[in-house]
Design an enzyme around this catalytic site. Structure first.
Site, short mmCIF file in Angstrom:
data_model
loop_
_atom_site.label_atom_id
_atom_site.label_comp_id
_atom_site.label_asym_id
_atom_site.label_seq_id
_atom_site.Cartn_x
_atom_site.Cartn_y
_atom_site.Cartn_z
N GLU A 1 0.86 -1.19 0.00
CA GLU A 1 0.00 0.00 0.00
C GLU A 1 0.89 1.24 0.00
OE1 GLU A 1 -2.72 -0.46 3.27
OE2 GLU A 1 -3.69 -2.18 2.35
N HIS B 1 -8.95 9.57 3.37
CA HIS B 1 -8.58 8.51 2.43
C HIS B 1 -8.84 9.05 1.03
CE1 HIS B 1 -8.12 4.69 0.47
NE2 HIS B 1 -7.76 4.14 1.61
N ARG C 1 -0.63 8.79 1.90
CA ARG C 1 -2.03 9.16 1.76
C ARG C 1 -2.30 10.67 1.80
NH1 ARG C 1 -5.38 5.10 5.35
NH2 ARG C 1 -4.65 3.54 3.89
N HIS D 1 -11.20 9.68 7.27
CA HIS D 1 -10.98 8.23 7.42
C HIS D 1 -10.43 7.84 8.78
CE1 HIS D 1 -10.08 4.21 6.06
NE2 HIS D 1 -8.78 4.35 6.28
N ARG E 1 -0.55 8.74 9.32
CA ARG E 1 -0.44 7.28 9.55
C ARG E 1 -0.07 6.53 8.27
NH1 ARG E 1 -4.49 2.82 9.23
NH2 ARG E 1 -5.76 4.41 8.23
P1 FAD Z 1 -13.70 0.47 16.43
O1 FAD Z 1 -13.42 -0.77 15.69
O2 FAD Z 1 -14.30 1.57 15.67
O3 FAD Z 1 -14.67 0.13 17.66
C1 FAD Z 1 -15.20 1.19 18.43
C2 FAD Z 1 -16.14 0.60 19.46
O4 FAD Z 1 -16.42 1.58 20.47
C3 FAD Z 1 -17.50 0.17 18.93
O5 FAD Z 1 -17.85 -1.06 19.53
C4 FAD Z 1 -18.46 1.25 19.45
O6 FAD Z 1 -19.78 0.80 19.65
C5 FAD Z 1 -17.80 1.56 20.78
N1 FAD Z 1 -18.16 2.86 21.33
C6 FAD Z 1 -17.86 4.09 20.87
N2 FAD Z 1 -18.36 5.04 21.68
C7 FAD Z 1 -19.00 4.39 22.68
C8 FAD Z 1 -19.74 4.81 23.82
N3 FAD Z 1 -19.92 6.10 24.10
N4 FAD Z 1 -20.27 3.86 24.62
C9 FAD Z 1 -20.13 2.55 24.35
N5 FAD Z 1 -19.44 2.09 23.29
C10 FAD Z 1 -18.88 3.01 22.46
N6 FAD Z 1 -6.76 0.13 9.43
C11 FAD Z 1 -5.80 -0.76 9.07
O7 FAD Z 1 -4.81 -0.93 9.79
N7 FAD Z 1 -5.94 -1.47 7.91
C12 FAD Z 1 -6.99 -1.33 7.08
O8 FAD Z 1 -7.08 -2.01 6.06
C13 FAD Z 1 -7.99 -0.40 7.42
N8 FAD Z 1 -9.05 -0.18 6.60
C14 FAD Z 1 -10.06 0.64 7.03
C15 FAD Z 1 -11.21 0.76 6.25
C16 FAD Z 1 -12.27 1.51 6.70
C17 FAD Z 1 -13.50 1.64 5.85
C18 FAD Z 1 -12.18 2.17 7.95
C19 FAD Z 1 -13.33 2.99 8.46
C20 FAD Z 1 -11.03 2.09 8.70
C21 FAD Z 1 -9.97 1.32 8.26
N9 FAD Z 1 -8.80 1.19 9.02
C22 FAD Z 1 -7.84 0.31 8.63
C23 FAD Z 1 -8.70 1.81 10.33
C24 FAD Z 1 -9.06 0.76 11.39
O9 FAD Z 1 -10.05 -0.09 10.89
C25 FAD Z 1 -9.56 1.40 12.67
O10 FAD Z 1 -8.67 2.40 13.07
C26 FAD Z 1 -9.66 0.35 13.77
O11 FAD Z 1 -10.46 -0.72 13.34
C27 FAD Z 1 -10.23 0.97 15.02
O12 FAD Z 1 -10.46 -0.04 15.95
P2 FAD Z 1 -10.97 0.34 17.39
O13 FAD Z 1 -11.11 -0.95 18.12
O14 FAD Z 1 -10.11 1.39 17.95
O15 FAD Z 1 -12.39 1.02 17.15
C1 SIN Z 2 -7.20 0.77 2.78
O1 SIN Z 2 -7.47 -0.42 2.66
O2 SIN Z 2 -6.91 1.52 1.85
C2 SIN Z 2 -7.25 1.36 4.15
C3 SIN Z 2 -6.05 0.96 4.88
C4 SIN Z 2 -5.91 1.77 6.11
O3 SIN Z 2 -6.72 2.64 6.41
O4 SIN Z 2 -4.92 1.53 6.81
#
Ligand code: FAD
Ligand code: SIN
Length: 520
Positions: A111, A239, A286, A347, A382
């Site tokens: 990537e 993104h 990015r 993003h 990032r």
């Molecule tokens: P999340 O997975 O967002 O979980 C948040 C949790 O907090 C949820 O359960 C929600 O309900 C809970 N929550 C929030 N507020 C409250 C509240 N007030 N009370 C109770 N619960 C609450 N990163 C990579 O490294 N590789 C990738 O390929 C990649 N692709 C991506 C593609 C997309 C479309 C997106 C949106 C992001 C991508 N990212 C990628 C970034 C990565 O997915 C996220 O940064 C990561 O998954 C975040 O994980 P997390 O556990 O911190 O939060």
């Molecule tokens: C992507 O698949 O392009 C997203 C990867 C990332 O957010 O790290």
């Protein structure tokens, strides 16, 4: 309710912490929506980790530092990258299935900003695979309770014992959280020895985002209100390539891995344009690609540019990108024959709740993990696919730290119940929904990919009006998820604008026309 570990969030950060912490005590996980509705679930590209020669930890460290514009913390970068291989093995042990090549080795993708092929993936639905496998492990565990649709409203500190807490206090301690119970419609007290904020991102403060609706910056706002330290909020990652489909929320991502496989960004005349901006072309980091796309859209006056993947072998789509192919097809775009219209979208938040190398915040007995945290890994930008990795590395480290300390922590009783006196049901939801629209519009137009002092000041002034109106409404309204989210989004937006106003330079994701970069 009393627990050893209260985990707010059921994405990769919350679940992976819980799966480690279950060995040391009772864990309660909260999710404000269905447990599976997280940003994690939408991740496409995959997880970056050093697996085989010719890749090396040093190369991945260097790529991360370059992407972060040297603002990343070198010690944190080294910790994260050198622990990457072990943490990926944890995922595999929990049942996560990464694609392999015919020879049995993991099929690594490339990537933007990566000098080697090092992204492990499960087709173009890596996040869904991780979310499901971790959730399956957690849901049947006798030491883990998952409460779905429970909304954490505030963190409990000495403030709720009637003591004075300010941002200069050095001994703030967290005793759990006030949580809205959807069954009783009341705010209840959950006391915990250790609390973990894993609430994910902030994308919904912008009009167009890849983030699901749960990403409203709740954890960051709660920690800010509890007088914990937050940093780096000006670095919001856009993104460059989401499918142009106005009004689709979240915006559908076209993974960077498609560019890694050879897809090229093109303008309305069919010309590849990235070479004008960076020698790395469509695979530049990015921030550079998103700004270039934004610029091309402004020059052409059109709403999108194109991603050309027509020259790729059909088998590439069918084997690696089946979901993207079928999504495009559902909109009448055959990606093997037609160019894909793409547009940037908010993003990822590179900043967040300040944590140390054990994931501990500036508040005692409180950890922050995943996207809501700021470990120092990402600096000003990032590197793609470093986010899932960061969540795993710091969940593991936080658990090591918390497990050691929990033996000496007592549940703190005597906390005041939530005071709902003088509040009434808010019949005017229009006040909340319209304020959310206003906020998203202010942030998109004044605090987006390209900023200026004047735009930021205007955003600041407008946000203050929304803040005053909303606080007033909140004081006399019965707590609902939507009004709390609005409050949290205003707080998050304020933190982004405040940090952006302070940074008198263009660096990484923060680009201001008033301070052009010294060199590009
Ligand atoms: P999340 O997975 O967002 O979980 C948040 C949790 O907090 C949820 O359960 C929600 O309900 C809970 N929550 C929030 N507020 C409250 C509240 N007030 N009370 C109770 N619960 C609450 N990163 C990579 O490294 N590789 C990738 O390929 C990649 N692709 C991506 C593609 C997309 C479309 C997106 C949106 C992001 C991508 N990212 C990628 C970034 C990565 O997915 C996220 O940064 C990561 O998954 C975040 O994980 P997390 O556990 O911190 O939060
Ligand atoms: C992507 O698949 O392009 C997203 C990867 C990332 O957010 O790290």
């Amino acid at each position: 309710m009393e627990v050893d570990f209260l985990v707010i969030g059921s994405g990769i950060a919350g679940l992976s912490f819980a799966l480690k912490a279950r060995a040391f005590g009772k864990v309660c996980i909260l999710s404000k929506d269905a447990a599976q509705e997280t940003s994690t679930r939408y991740a496409q590209g995959g997880i970056a980790a050093v697996m085989y020669d010719p890749d090396s930890y040093e190369k991945h460290i260097q790529d991360t530092m370059i992407a972060g514009c040297d603002l990343s913390d070198p010690e944190i970068v080294r910790i994260t990258i050198t622990e990457s291989t072990e943490r990926v093995k944890d995922l595999i042990a929990w049942g996560v299935d990464f694609d392999k090549t015919g020879s049995g080795k993991y099929d690594l993708a490339k990537e933007g900003g990566h000098s080697e092929f090092r992204v492990l993936h499960h087709k173009d639905a890596t996040g869904l695979e991780i979310q499901q496998k971790l959730y399956d492990q957690a849901k049947n565990d006798p030491n883990i309770e998952i409460l779905e649709n429970y909304f954490a409203v505030e963190l409990i500190t000495q403030h709720h014992l009637g003591m004075m807490v300010t941002k200069h206090s050095t001994d703030i301690c967290c005793y759990g959280a006030y949580v809205h119970n959807p069954h009783t419609n009341k705010v209840e007290t959950i006391l915990a020895k250790t609390t973990i904020v894993a609430t994910g991102g902030i994308g919904n403060v912008y009009g167009n985002t890849t983030n699901p609706v749960v990403a409203t910056g709740d954890g960051i706002a709660m920690v800010h209100r509890a007088k914990g330290r937050v940093r780096g909020m000006e670095f919001v990652q856009f993104h460059p390539t989401t499918l142009y489909n106005p009004n689709e929320r979240p915006a559908f991502l076209i993974t960077e891995a498609l560019r890694g496989a050879g897809a090229v960004l093109k303008d309305w005349h069919g010309n590849s344009f990235m070479e004008k901006y960076d020698a790395r072309g469509s695979l530049a980091p990015r921030d550079i690609v998103a700004r270039a796309v934004d610029h091309e859209m402004k020059i052409s006056g059109e709403h999108y540019v194109f991603l050309d993947a027509r020259h790729l072998d059909k088998s590439v789509f069918f084997n690696h990108f089946p979901n993207i192919y079928s999504k495009c097809l559902s909109m009448g775009i055959d990606a093997t024959k037609d160019m894909i219209p793409v547009v940037p979208a908010a993003h990822y938040s590179c900043g967040g709740i300040w944590v140390d190398k054990w994931g501990k915040t500036s508040i005692d007995n409180l950890y922050a993990l995943g996207e809501c945290s700021s470990t120092g890994l990402h600096g000003a930008n990032r590197l793609a696919s470093n986010s899932l990795l960061e969540s795993l590395v710091f969940s593991h480290r936080a658990c090591q730290h918390a497990a050691e300390r929990i033996k000496n922590i007592e549940i703190h009783r005597g906390i005041k119940e939530w005071n709902a006196e003088g509040t009434v049901s808010n019949e005017e939801m229009i006040l909340v929904t319209q304020s959310i629209r206003e906020l998203q519009s202010i942030m998109s137009y004044y605090v987006g990919i390209v900023r200026s002092d004047e735009r930021l000041q205007r955003a600041f002034d407008r946000m203050y009006i929304l803040y005053r109106e909303t606080e007033n409404l909140y004081q006399h309204s019965v707590v609902t998820k939507r009004i709390c989210e609005l409050r949290n989004m205003i707080c998050t937006a304020y933190l982004i604008i405040r940090e952006a106003k302070k940074r008198k330079e263009s660096l990484g994701l923060h680009y201001s026309i008033d301070y052009p970069p010294k060199q590009n």
